[in-house]
Design an enzyme around this catalytic site. Structure first.
Site, mmCIF file in Angstrom:
data_model
loop_
_atom_site.group_PDB
_atom_site.id
_atom_site.type_symbol
_atom_site.label_atom_id
_atom_site.label_comp_id
_atom_site.label_asym_id
_atom_site.label_seq_id
_atom_site.Cartn_x
_atom_site.Cartn_y
_atom_site.Cartn_z
ATOM 1 C CE1 TYR A 125 -4.367 1.330 0.401
ATOM 2 C CE2 TYR A 125 -3.120 3.079 1.442
ATOM 3 C CZ TYR A 125 -4.276 2.628 0.867
ATOM 4 O OH TYR A 125 -5.353 3.469 0.750
ATOM 5 C CE LYS A 172 -2.927 -16.908 -0.135
ATOM 6 N NZ LYS A 172 -4.055 -17.844 0.053
ATOM 7 C CG ASP A 205 -7.111 -17.352 1.319
ATOM 8 O OD1 ASP A 205 -6.566 -17.313 2.435
ATOM 9 O OD2 ASP A 205 -6.804 -18.203 0.444
ATOM 10 C CG ASP A 229 -7.441 0.088 1.411
ATOM 11 O OD1 ASP A 229 -7.968 1.097 1.889
ATOM 12 O OD2 ASP A 229 -7.519 -0.226 0.205
#
Ligand code: NAI
Length: 341
Positions: A125, A172, A205, A229
């Site tokens: 980001y 992740k 996920d 975000d």
């Protein structure tokens, strides 16, 4: 009575409308606040001051507290995000977004009560990217142990002081073995210092699916910047949308309070925006400076309006304008004595 000086960045798009609504509600609590209004983003550029004027940053550094409206970032061209620039310039490494169901706002899930902690200074980001050759671009995801540790520590300390029961560390790391692996490892290290707080690790996920299915299984969520975000908006969707969810960007030397939502150019200047998210951000700001009663009065005033009247903006299924909803909240603020009952 205490006298406060607070920096106000109205922002652009719906920013000026919703921040003025928040100023009106804060003033209705009777607190003595001097607002220092400053520019940032497109309006600052138009005034020939660059995107993030030194005087804006200096005001926040001096007052250590600011209320901010959303600031537009041009897509794919033009200047870089002023929001990211501000967080980096002031080292506001914590993004804290409480997401809870509100009385009177009908949603699929009831009694949602989450707090999203998002690392606010690094990761993808940050927007560190370049064109390698035409047709090939590279974006850098920088994760450091220090930045990961300090956001994790803030989240665990927050859980300790607010009595939160469980922290889910999202990642992740199966794919981003080094970067997310480091974030996870640093968070685990911190977690070991808090044996009295339950925690878990969860692939991002899987978290997405489980949050949509049963958000009440979760309490505090901890994640890196880009995931934070995305998940802030997802969580907002669970409790009524972007118009109601507040937020804070916090560092060791100051804090900037702002809603999760952006500048909503589609409804800007039309007196249609829901001011509740920014008004609740202002309530968080008041709690942050120790004005807990005023903060609580605002939260109760909002829920009184939402649960007892038909005054609500279009995003919540009503027809009220920004100003009508703001006035209804002002009129519904409980007195301190009522609150104490
Ligand atoms: P957005 O949050 O501005 O709007 C998404 C949708 O939600 C739109 O349909 C909008 O009308 C609606 N919405 C948002 N806030 C609302 C409110 N208070 N009341 C009623 N409806 C509301 O997101 P979008 O369109 O992706 O971004 C617009 C601009 O805002 C972009 O330039 C983006 O970079 C910027 N942005 C700035 C942020 C900040 O200053 N912290 C945060 C997010 C986006």
């Amino acid at each position: 009575m205490s006298q406060y000086t607070i920096t106000l960045l109205p922002g652009d798009g719906i920013g000026p409308e919703v921040t003025e609504a928040a100023v009106k509600v804060v003033e209705a609590t009777g607190l003595a606040v001097t607002w220092e209004r400053h520019l940032a983003g497109i309006d600052a550029v138009a005034a020939g001051k660059g995107t993030l004027p030194t005087e804006t940053l200096d005001s926040i550094r001096k007052n250590r507290i600011a209320l901010k409206g959303p600031i537009t970032t041009p897509v794919g061209k033009g200047f870089r995000s002023v929001n990211v620039g501000l967080r980096k310039a002031l080292d506001l490494y914590v993004s804290l977004r409480p997401v809870r169901s509100l009385l009177g706002v009908e949603t699929r899930h009831r009694e949602v009560d989450l707090v999203v902690f998002r690392e606010n200074t690094e990761g993808l980001y940050s927007g560190r990217e370049h064109e390698v050759v035409p047709g090939v671009c590279e974006a850098l995801k920088i994760i450091t142990r220090d930045a990961s540790r300090r956001i994790a520590k803030y989240a665990f300390e927050y859980a300790r002081w607010t009595g939160r029961r469980k922290i889910a560390i999202a990642h992740k790391a199966s794919i981003m073995r080094l970067s997310d692996g480091l974030f996870l490892d640093a968070a685990r290290e911190v977690a070991r210092d808090y044996p009295f707080i339950e925690w878990m690790e969860i692939p991002i996920d899987r978290l997405a699916m489980q949050l949509v299915q049963e958000p009440r299984h979760f309490d505090v969520l901890l994640m890196e910047n880009l995931c934070g975000d995305i998940f802030s908006d997802l969580c907002a969707g669970l409790v009524g949308g972007l118009g109601v969810v507040p937020g804070a960007n916090i560092g060791d030397h100051g804090a900037v309070f702002e809603a999760v939502h952006g500048s909503a150019p589609d409804i800007a200047g039309q007196n249609k925006a829901n001011p509740i998210a920014v008004i609740r951000s202002a309530a968080m700001m008041l709690a942050h400076i120790g004005e807990h009663v005023a903060a609580q009065r605002i939260e109760v005033g909002i829920e009184r309006v939402l649960s007892a009247s038909r005054v609500r903006t279009r995003d919540l299924g009503g027809t009220a304008t920004t100003s009508e909803l703001t006035q209804a909240i002002v009129d519904s603020l409980p007195t301190p004595a009522e609150l104490a009952r």
